[in-house]
Design an enzyme around this catalytic site. Structure first.
Site, PDB file in Angstrom:
ATOM      1  N   HIS A 203       0.799  -1.220   0.000  1.00 21.29           N
ATOM      2  CA  HIS A 203       0.000   0.000   0.000  1.00 21.29           C
ATOM      3  C   HIS A 203       0.832   1.269   0.000  1.00 21.29           C
ATOM      4  O   HIS A 203       0.295   2.357  -0.217  1.00 21.29           O
ATOM      5  CB  HIS A 203      -0.968   0.004   1.198  1.00 21.29           C
ATOM      6  CG  HIS A 203      -2.199  -0.796   0.920  1.00 21.29           C
ATOM      7  ND1 HIS A 203      -2.173  -2.149   0.731  1.00 21.29           N
ATOM      8  CD2 HIS A 203      -3.492  -0.418   0.762  1.00 21.29           C
ATOM      9  CE1 HIS A 203      -3.394  -2.576   0.499  1.00 21.29           C
ATOM     10  NE2 HIS A 203      -4.214  -1.562   0.500  1.00 21.29           N
TER      11      HIS A 203
ATOM     12  N   SER B  23      -0.637  -0.704  -6.025  1.00 26.30           N
ATOM     13  CA  SER B  23      -0.493  -1.885  -6.877  1.00 26.30           C
ATOM     14  C   SER B  23       0.204  -1.553  -8.184  1.00 26.30           C
ATOM     15  O   SER B  23       0.043  -0.449  -8.720  1.00 26.30           O
ATOM     16  CB  SER B  23      -1.874  -2.475  -7.186  1.00 26.30           C
ATOM     17  OG  SER B  23      -2.513  -2.843  -5.991  1.00 26.30           O
TER      18      SER B  23
ATOM     19  N   LYS C 236     -14.599  -7.887  -9.025  1.00 22.24           N
ATOM     20  CA  LYS C 236     -13.818  -8.754  -9.907  1.00 22.24           C
ATOM     21  C   LYS C 236     -13.219  -9.926  -9.119  1.00 22.24           C
ATOM     22  O   LYS C 236     -13.190 -11.057  -9.604  1.00 22.24           O
ATOM     23  CB  LYS C 236     -12.713  -7.935 -10.572  1.00 22.24           C
ATOM     24  CG  LYS C 236     -12.064  -8.684 -11.725  1.00 22.24           C
ATOM     25  CD  LYS C 236     -11.093  -7.795 -12.492  1.00 22.24           C
ATOM     26  CE  LYS C 236     -10.485  -8.564 -13.635  1.00 22.24           C
ATOM     27  NZ  LYS C 236      -9.558  -7.768 -14.430  1.00 22.24           N
ATOM     28  N   ASP C 237     -12.750  -9.650  -7.897  1.00 20.51           N
ATOM     29  CA  ASP C 237     -12.197 -10.733  -7.073  1.00 20.51           C
ATOM     30  C   ASP C 237     -13.279 -11.723  -6.664  1.00 20.51           C
ATOM     31  O   ASP C 237     -13.007 -12.910  -6.498  1.00 20.51           O
ATOM     32  CB  ASP C 237     -11.524 -10.158  -5.821  1.00 20.51           C
ATOM     33  CG  ASP C 237     -10.166  -9.535  -6.139  1.00 20.51           C
ATOM     34  OD1 ASP C 237      -9.551  -9.950  -7.135  1.00 20.51           O
ATOM     35  OD2 ASP C 237      -9.723  -8.650  -5.387  1.00 20.51           O
TER      36      ASP C 237
ATOM     37  N   GLU D 106       5.427 -34.088  -2.993  1.00 20.22           N
ATOM     38  CA  GLU D 106       4.204 -33.577  -3.593  1.00 20.22           C
ATOM     39  C   GLU D 106       4.538 -32.756  -4.838  1.00 20.22           C
ATOM     40  O   GLU D 106       5.648 -32.243  -4.968  1.00 20.22           O
ATOM     41  CB  GLU D 106       3.469 -32.683  -2.593  1.00 20.22           C
ATOM     42  CG  GLU D 106       2.912 -33.449  -1.427  1.00 20.22           C
ATOM     43  CD  GLU D 106       1.679 -34.230  -1.822  1.00 20.22           C
ATOM     44  OE1 GLU D 106       0.566 -33.765  -1.618  1.00 20.22           O
ATOM     45  OE2 GLU D 106       1.837 -35.346  -2.362  1.00 20.22           O
TER      46      GLU D 106
END
Lengths: 420, 273
Positions: free
Chosen positions: A219, A223, A247-248, A291
């Protein structure tokens, strides 16, 4: 900390005004992920994965806490307590499969998040600290995932723990004592299982704390965005809420659909069958393999087959495997091209996609048994991995002539719309 | 400075790797086990696919095969008699199965405290046919018959592997090297990774078991299929519930995704991006 045109939190309800004076938590949320955080308007779907990684962590913590209520971290009963969860605990099968496949989903979204950071140059100034904290989170995730995989105390749990803790014995002189100290014994046993459980419960909360720092550091500059051009004025941004919350939300729905398909219809697809056999120190599985999310690193570990410069091959492997992740810490200084987005870097683009292909090859080599042609292929792929970051990247960023950048985010957006 | 150190480190890694890559490799002969090993047969079960369900009649036949054949040597330690209500037996039938089970539960004599056995209860797990691993080895040519509870998930190929193994016993091929031929007490089976195993063919004759009325003919193939299906159930008793929950969840999520898409489009309607 934010752009001058950021919206200000002005509570209208008397209770919220009272709250704002006593504990301005709503203000914090408003400025962090609400309308008070201006975000570039041109973010593509790759910018969904940070939020999705956070969602994956929450899913892991919630399912994990409930699983811990039924699981017993004792070598004698651990395996059976997992089967007790699968058979007798109400919806226990759901919790366990959600947690096991949740780890896979967590790594998928984090790998896509890292890919985003690499392709769009999000690690560059002024966001180096965001990147560094991200690498810390990645390391913590790997440790947490490894220790979680040991808990069911199946054959691969046991032998995986044996191999991974064996790394430490590659350190000259003090290696073996360190390994025994970490395990609390000569081989993985109850002492190791107990401490792994304790740490497996602790580390996710450490991850959550580092995520708070990661978001805080984000912040400060705000972004990044697909053009890599910094925000210039108000029309380049939109408020995070409602634009990116919406959107998220859609991204989260897609994430959950993929997760549900895996969880409900193929929950054992990515699991090793031999881990449904209880741990047996007297019987080594034919083929020990980690894995899927560790396959590329496992390939790098095994790629070193000759003692070179008086350093034993095993030690080379261990150093290289750790270096393959630790080098990400110096990435912001290895790549000093001022252009962030790979889209505008005609030369680097080739090496970038070659690296992505290379990592897929490494993954395949890590999955396969240590035999030809996989060993040699793994060696060449590992060599490119290191050459890419440590040798090629600094040179390319020096000699490359980047394509012209758009003047602003808004210009880039409008140009794209005119073309379409 | 940092770039110089990185460059030198990178050269070190690359050199060590390339030296390793250039080393000549010793020719490796294909292992006999790999050459003669066969990938499991393809066989379908009613539980396959996202809509797969248990076939209770088949699972009960499979349970009969376990009871009459497998249970002589193999335990089923994670499954209780009471769980059998999940394949269509009534609690009354379960009680009868438990009390009539040949192998009793280890217990103590309530008066003397000496080791004893008692009849099984519905709440008991299936008792092991052997008191311990040593007894199991002694009775089985030094091999412990593995527990079958999770077998359908614990082997590459799952239930198809079990079916292939049960129907895969055969004479060793003529070109099998002498060292790899089955020794005394061993049996050749190309679906077993070692090629030779201690288990004698358990299902040998059609009609070895008498199925109830209306059931298919108990051929070796049918019995093998039925017991494999039964072991899918023992390994994953909640499979059907999982599939049902999955369908409901995905329908819910598709609607949720549609609504999210709609609000995303509405909010961004006037904003080029």
């Amino acid at each position: 900390m934010s752009f001058p045109w950021a919206k200000h939190y002005e509570p209208t309800h008397p209770f919220m005004q009272w709250m704002d004076q006593k504990l301005p938590l709503p203000r914090l949320v408003y400025n962090a992920i609400g309308a008070g955080y201006p975000v570039p308007r041109n973010l593509n779907y790759f910018w969904n994965f940070g939020v999705l990684a956070g969602a994956a962590l929450v899913i892991q913590i919630v399912t994990g806490i409930v699983l811990a209520m039924h699981y017993a971290a004792n070598g004698a009963v651990a395996f059976d307590s997992v089967e007790h969860i699968m058979r007798d605990v109400n919806s226990g099968w759901f919790l366990r499969y959600a947690h096991a496949n949740g780890a896979t989903m967590f790594f998928i979204v984090v790998y896509l998040h890292i890919f985003r950071g690499l392709y769009f140059g999000s690690y560059k100034a002024p966001r180096e600290m965001v990147w560094l904290l991200g690498v810390v989170i990645f390391l913590l995730m790997m440790a947490t995932a490894f220790m979680g995989y040991v808990l069911p105390w199946g054959q691969m749990s046991f032998w995986g723990a044996q191999v991974i803790t064996g790394f430490f014995s590659a350190i000259p002189v003090v290696g073996e004592p360190i390994r025994q100290w970490l395990l609390g014994g000569f081989a993985p046993d109850n002492a190791a299982l107990n401490r792994f459980f304790s740490l497996h419960y602790l580390l996710p909360f450490v991850i959550a704390a580092v995520i708070i720092l990661h978001i805080w550091a984000l912040h400060i500059p705000g972004s990044s965005n697909p053009t890599g051009v910094e925000v210039k004025d108000e029309q380049d941004t939109v408020p995070f809420h409602p634009y990116y919350t919406a959107k998220d939300g859609f991204g989260l729905a897609i994430f959950l659909i993929v997760f549900a398909v895996l969880l409900f219809f193929a929950p054992n697809m990515l699991a090793e069958p031999v881990n449904y056999v209880p741990a047996n120190p007297l019987s080594t599985p034919a083929h020990i393999v980690p894995e899927w999310y560790f396959w590329p690193f496992y390939a790098i570990l095994r790629a070193f087959t000759v003692d070179f410069l008086w350093v034993p091959a095993k030690l080379w492997g261990v150093i290289a495997m750790f270096s393959s992740i630790l080098l990400l810490f110096i990435l912001p200084w290895l790549d000093n091209s001022p252009v962030r987005s790979t889209t505008y870097r005609p030369l680097y683009k080739w090496f970038f996609w070659l690296l992505m292909f290379d990592i897929v090859i490494l993954g395949i080599c890590g999955m396969k048994p240590a035999a030809e042609p996989w060993v040699r292929m793994g060696q060449i792929a590992s060599a490119y991995y290191f050459a890419h970051f440590l040798i090629i990247l600094p040179i390319v960023s020096r000699i490359e002539r980047p394509l012209p950048l758009p003047n602003s985010i808004t210009e880039a957006v409008l140009a794209k719309h005119k073309a379409a | 400075m940092i770039r110089i150190i990185a460059f030198l480190g990178g050269l070190g890694f690359v050199a060590a790797l390339l030296v390793g890559a250039l080393m000549p490799r010793e020719a490796v002969e294909e292992a006999v086990t790999e050459k003669f090993f066969k990938e499991h047969k393809h066989v379908s079960f009613t539980t396959d696919g996202p809509l797969g369900k248990f076939d209770h009649a088949q699972l009960q036949r499979g349970f009969q095969v376990y009871k009459e054949v497998c249970s002589a040597c193999h335990s089923l330690r994670l499954v209780s008699f009471g769980d059998l209500t999940g394949i269509g037996y009534t609690p009354g039938q379960v009680k009868t199965i438990a009390t009539e089970w040949t192998q009793e539960q280890p217990s103590i004599n309530p008066d003397t405290g000496e080791a004893a056995t008692r009849k099984n209860l519905a709440s008991d797990k299936f008792p092991s046919p052997f008191a311990n691993d040593v007894a199991a080895r002694a009775a089985n040519n030094n091999a412990v018959p593995p527990d079958l509870s999770l077998m359908a998930k614990a082997r590459e190929g799952g239930a198809a592997y079990i079916y292939s193994l049960l129907t895969g016993f055969q004479e060793p091929p003529a070109d099998l090297p002498k060292d790899s031929r089955p020794g005394p007490g061993l049996h050749y089976n190309p679906y077993f990774p070692n090629l030779n195993l201690s288990m004698a063919p358990p299902l040998v004759n059609d009609g070895q078991i008498t199925y109830g009325e209306g059931a298919p003919k108990p051929t070796v193939d049918q019995m093998a299929k039925d017991v494999s299906a039964f072991l899918i159930w023992t390994a994953e008793p909640k499979l059907e519930a999982r599939h049902r929950a999955g369908i409901a969840t995905i329908i819910f999520l598709l609607i949720f995704a549609g609504l999210c898409w709609g609000s995303y489009q509405a909010i961004w309607a006037n904003k080029e991006h």
